[in-house]
Design an enzyme around this catalytic site. Sequence first.
Site, short mmCIF file in Angstrom:
data_model
loop_
_atom_site.label_atom_id
_atom_site.label_comp_id
_atom_site.label_asym_id
_atom_site.label_seq_id
_atom_site.Cartn_x
_atom_site.Cartn_y
_atom_site.Cartn_z
N TYR A 1 4.29 7.05 4.71
CA TYR A 1 5.46 6.39 4.12
C TYR A 1 5.99 7.16 2.92
CZ TYR A 1 5.13 2.40 7.19
OH TYR A 1 5.15 1.61 8.31
N GLY B 1 4.91 10.81 2.19
CA GLY B 1 5.09 12.22 2.58
C GLY B 1 6.33 12.42 3.44
N ASN C 1 -3.40 9.04 1.95
CA ASN C 1 -3.64 7.67 1.49
C ASN C 1 -4.83 7.60 0.53
OD1 ASN C 1 -4.59 8.55 4.00
ND2 ASN C 1 -5.29 6.52 4.56
N THR C 2 -4.75 6.66 -0.40
CA THR C 2 -5.82 6.46 -1.38
C THR C 2 -6.16 4.97 -1.41
OG1 THR C 2 -4.05 6.34 -3.05
CG2 THR C 2 -5.24 8.41 -2.88
N PRO C 3 -6.70 4.44 -0.31
CA PRO C 3 -6.91 2.99 -0.22
C PRO C 3 -8.02 2.49 -1.13
CG PRO C 3 -7.92 4.10 1.65
CD PRO C 3 -7.21 5.15 0.87
N LEU D 1 5.28 -4.08 -12.59
CA LEU D 1 6.17 -4.69 -11.59
C LEU D 1 5.49 -5.89 -10.93
CD1 LEU D 1 7.59 -1.43 -9.97
CD2 LEU D 1 8.89 -3.11 -11.28
N CYS E 1 0.69 -0.86 -2.17
CA CYS E 1 0.48 -0.30 -3.52
C CYS E 1 0.01 -1.30 -4.56
CB CYS E 1 1.77 0.35 -4.00
SG CYS E 1 2.25 1.74 -2.98
N ARG F 1 1.27 -3.63 5.54
CA ARG F 1 0.03 -3.56 4.76
C ARG F 1 0.04 -4.62 3.65
NH1 ARG F 1 -0.23 2.85 3.70
NH2 ARG F 1 2.02 2.56 3.65
P1 NAD Z 1 0.08 6.49 4.66
O1 NAD Z 1 -1.21 5.91 5.08
O2 NAD Z 1 1.35 5.99 5.25
O3 NAD Z 1 0.06 8.08 4.93
C1 NAD Z 1 -1.00 8.91 4.58
C2 NAD Z 1 -1.17 9.94 5.69
O4 NAD Z 1 -2.14 10.90 5.29
C3 NAD Z 1 -1.70 9.36 7.01
O5 NAD Z 1 -0.78 9.64 8.05
C4 NAD Z 1 -3.05 10.07 7.22
O6 NAD Z 1 -3.32 10.36 8.58
C5 NAD Z 1 -2.85 11.33 6.43
N1 NAD Z 1 -4.11 11.99 6.03
C6 NAD Z 1 -5.21 11.43 5.46
N2 NAD Z 1 -6.14 12.36 5.21
C7 NAD Z 1 -5.63 13.55 5.64
C8 NAD Z 1 -6.12 14.87 5.64
N3 NAD Z 1 -7.31 15.19 5.14
N4 NAD Z 1 -5.32 15.84 6.16
C9 NAD Z 1 -4.10 15.55 6.66
N5 NAD Z 1 -3.59 14.30 6.67
C10 NAD Z 1 -4.34 13.31 6.16
O7 NAD Z 1 0.12 6.37 3.07
P2 NAD Z 1 1.42 6.29 2.13
O8 NAD Z 1 1.92 4.91 2.09
O9 NAD Z 1 2.34 7.41 2.49
O10 NAD Z 1 0.75 6.59 0.72
C11 NAD Z 1 0.30 7.88 0.37
C12 NAD Z 1 0.02 7.90 -1.12
O11 NAD Z 1 1.24 7.65 -1.84
C13 NAD Z 1 -0.96 6.84 -1.61
O12 NAD Z 1 -1.73 7.37 -2.65
C14 NAD Z 1 -0.05 5.74 -2.13
O13 NAD Z 1 -0.69 4.97 -3.13
C15 NAD Z 1 1.08 6.53 -2.71
N6 NAD Z 1 2.37 5.81 -2.77
C16 NAD Z 1 2.77 5.00 -1.74
C17 NAD Z 1 4.00 4.35 -1.80
C18 NAD Z 1 4.46 3.44 -0.71
O14 NAD Z 1 5.42 2.70 -0.93
N7 NAD Z 1 3.85 3.44 0.45
C19 NAD Z 1 4.84 4.56 -2.89
C20 NAD Z 1 4.42 5.41 -3.91
C21 NAD Z 1 3.18 6.03 -3.84
C1 UDX Z 2 6.17 -0.66 -5.00
C2 UDX Z 2 6.95 -0.17 -6.23
O1 UDX Z 2 8.14 -0.96 -6.39
C3 UDX Z 2 7.32 1.28 -6.08
O2 UDX Z 2 7.98 1.74 -7.25
C4 UDX Z 2 6.05 2.07 -5.84
O3 UDX Z 2 6.35 3.43 -5.67
C5 UDX Z 2 5.30 1.55 -4.63
O4 UDX Z 2 5.03 0.15 -4.80
P1 UDX Z 2 6.82 -1.35 -2.52
O5 UDX Z 2 5.44 -1.90 -2.46
O6 UDX Z 2 7.29 -0.45 -1.44
O7 UDX Z 2 7.04 -0.55 -3.87
O8 UDX Z 2 7.86 -2.58 -2.57
P2 UDX Z 2 8.40 -3.53 -3.74
O9 UDX Z 2 9.86 -3.62 -3.61
O10 UDX Z 2 7.87 -3.17 -5.06
O11 UDX Z 2 7.80 -4.94 -3.31
C6 UDX Z 2 6.41 -5.22 -3.38
C7 UDX Z 2 6.18 -6.67 -3.01
O12 UDX Z 2 6.64 -7.54 -4.03
C8 UDX Z 2 6.88 -7.10 -1.72
O13 UDX Z 2 6.04 -7.92 -0.96
C9 UDX Z 2 8.07 -7.85 -2.25
O14 UDX Z 2 8.56 -8.79 -1.32
C10 UDX Z 2 7.48 -8.53 -3.48
N1 UDX Z 2 8.49 -8.91 -4.47
C11 UDX Z 2 9.26 -7.95 -5.06
C12 UDX Z 2 8.66 -10.23 -4.81
O15 UDX Z 2 7.97 -11.10 -4.28
N2 UDX Z 2 9.60 -10.56 -5.75
C13 UDX Z 2 10.38 -9.63 -6.36
O16 UDX Z 2 11.20 -10.01 -7.20
C14 UDX Z 2 10.21 -8.28 -6.00
#
Ligand code: NAD
Ligand code: UDX
Length: 465
Positions: free
Chosen positions: A13, A15, A92-94, A228, A277, A347
């Site tokens: 999501y 990358g 990912n960093t779960p 947030l 997140c 998630r």
């Molecule tokens: P994701 O699970 O959607 O994607 C991570 C990808 O990394 C997966 O497709 C996985 O197969 C791959 N991967 C894992 N280990 C690997 C390896 N050794 N080599 C190659 N590929 C590998 O996760 P995401 O939501 O994109 O989140 C990634 C990071 O960004 C996390 O640390 C998350 O906290 C951070 N982040 C996420 C969001 C969001 O909204 N999802 C926003 C900001 C920051």
């Molecule tokens: C969040 C941060 O906003 C983003 O900056 C960071 O990079 C990743 O984490 P995201 O989790 O994608 O983003 O969505 P966000 O819009 O923050 O919503 C998170 C959750 O809070 C959702 O379930 C949303 O429905 C809920 N939410 C948000 C509320 O219930 N009320 C609000 O007013 C805003």
Amino acid sequence: MNIKTICCIGAGYVGGPTMAVIAQKCPHIKVTIVDINESRIAAWNSSDLSKLPIFEPGLDKIVEEARGRNLFFSTNIDKAIDEADMIFISVNTPTKTYGKGKGMAADLKYIELCARQIAKVSKQNKIVVEKSTLPVRTASAIKNILENTGNGVRFQILSNPEFLAEGTAVEDLLSPDRVLIGGDSSEEGKKAVQVLVDIYTNWVPKERILTTNIWSSELSKLTANAFLAQRVSSINAMSELCEKSGADVNEVSKAIGMDSRIGSKFLKASVGFGGSCFQKDILNLVYIAKTYGLEEVADYWEQVILMNEHQKQRFSDRIVSTLYNTVSGKKITFFGWAFKKDTNDTRESAAIKVADNLLSEQANIAVFDPKVVEERIYADLEHLNSRNPEENRTLLKVENDPYEASKESHAIAVLTEWDAFKTYDWKRIYNNMNKPAFIFDGRGILDIKALQKIGFVCYKIGSGS
Ligand code: NAD
Ligand code: UDX
């Protein structure tokens, strides 16, 4: 240093959309996104753009423009690392599910694997960028791994956390409030920071690019998410008080949001925040605070999570108590399963917990979500391990039409704020439901007065109705 090739490890999501935008805005740079997940890479390479693994408004157009020109998706990780001048780690960093810090700390095994692979493959100097959200001081661990390979390659580590929110990722990336880059204060460190700044200045105004030391950058990401999420938990705490006192949380939210010190964003009461997140990052923050012996700091932030759990629980409790204290054998329809609108990501979605609670009360559930696929919904439930998979499939059905999903239902629960729900033919839905027909609006998006006129009995989060 002039960057010609970028590799991003992790096609998820973050990358996927992040690199697609860099590729679109920097046609002179070759960007390759690699992943160990073959089916995910195949989906990114699909000629049918509706099959991309991630649904984000506007993303398909950008992928269509850049893919094959200077944007590539591949499973050949070693080759992409070897060719790259700059490597983004976006895996990912779960939350850890085992060992020390289980249920709290971030699991850094994927990060460490990446660092080891970069160390093994690299033959020339590289800049390594932490894009994933990481605990403060992770950069030093990465540096240690990279520098102890003995092959003489020099690495600079930068922290460049991503602030995009799902559902608005493209917009957020094209026009970010800020880009944060943390780096080392040495001459080489400063140069590396500048190289990344130069990439972003291809489309981001200079004044929105903030450079800091590396620890501030890492910690700012966890802090932003904690702040947030804290706003959502704060307004959700008020939503319960509103229901008891006759106040309406939407009115309270508007009234306080107009105070410029508070601001109007992120004050929407809901059935609870979800997403990959907030929970994970706050738990991680709590764990870090505990590690430093800061118990009060840990307790303060943990309450944000506890409030969120309470909000989900009280929503399902409300459904059960309103339906005469039993939902056994009754059909309840869920509108929405994604954790927010405009994404197919589920998630930590509140819907999962609410469904689990109701299934434990032997309810029958029908789910309709415009973008989430059936297998994802069953996988989310199976992950909880509350009952066997066959039972989940017997009690919960996934429908692809809202009218079909609500047929003969006792109640509709709105779990995601999809705009489409507002425009449904609610009279038609009402006519096909069991009476009395209930609506539980966990997102506060429906026109309750109009629904009451039709005959629905309504509950809206944070208000007396
Ligand atoms: P994701 O699970 O959607 O994607 C991570 C990808 O990394 C997966 O497709 C996985 O197969 C791959 N991967 C894992 N280990 C690997 C390896 N050794 N080599 C190659 N590929 C590998 O996760 P995401 O939501 O994109 O989140 C990634 C990071 O960004 C996390 O640390 C998350 O906290 C951070 N982040 C996420 C969001 C969001 O909204 N999802 C926003 C900001 C920051
Ligand atoms: C969040 C941060 O906003 C983003 O900056 C960071 O990079 C990743 O984490 P995201 O989790 O994608 O983003 O969505 P966000 O819009 O923050 O919503 C998170 C959750 O809070 C959702 O379930 C949303 O429905 C809920 N939410 C948000 C509320 O219930 N009320 C609000 O007013 C805003």
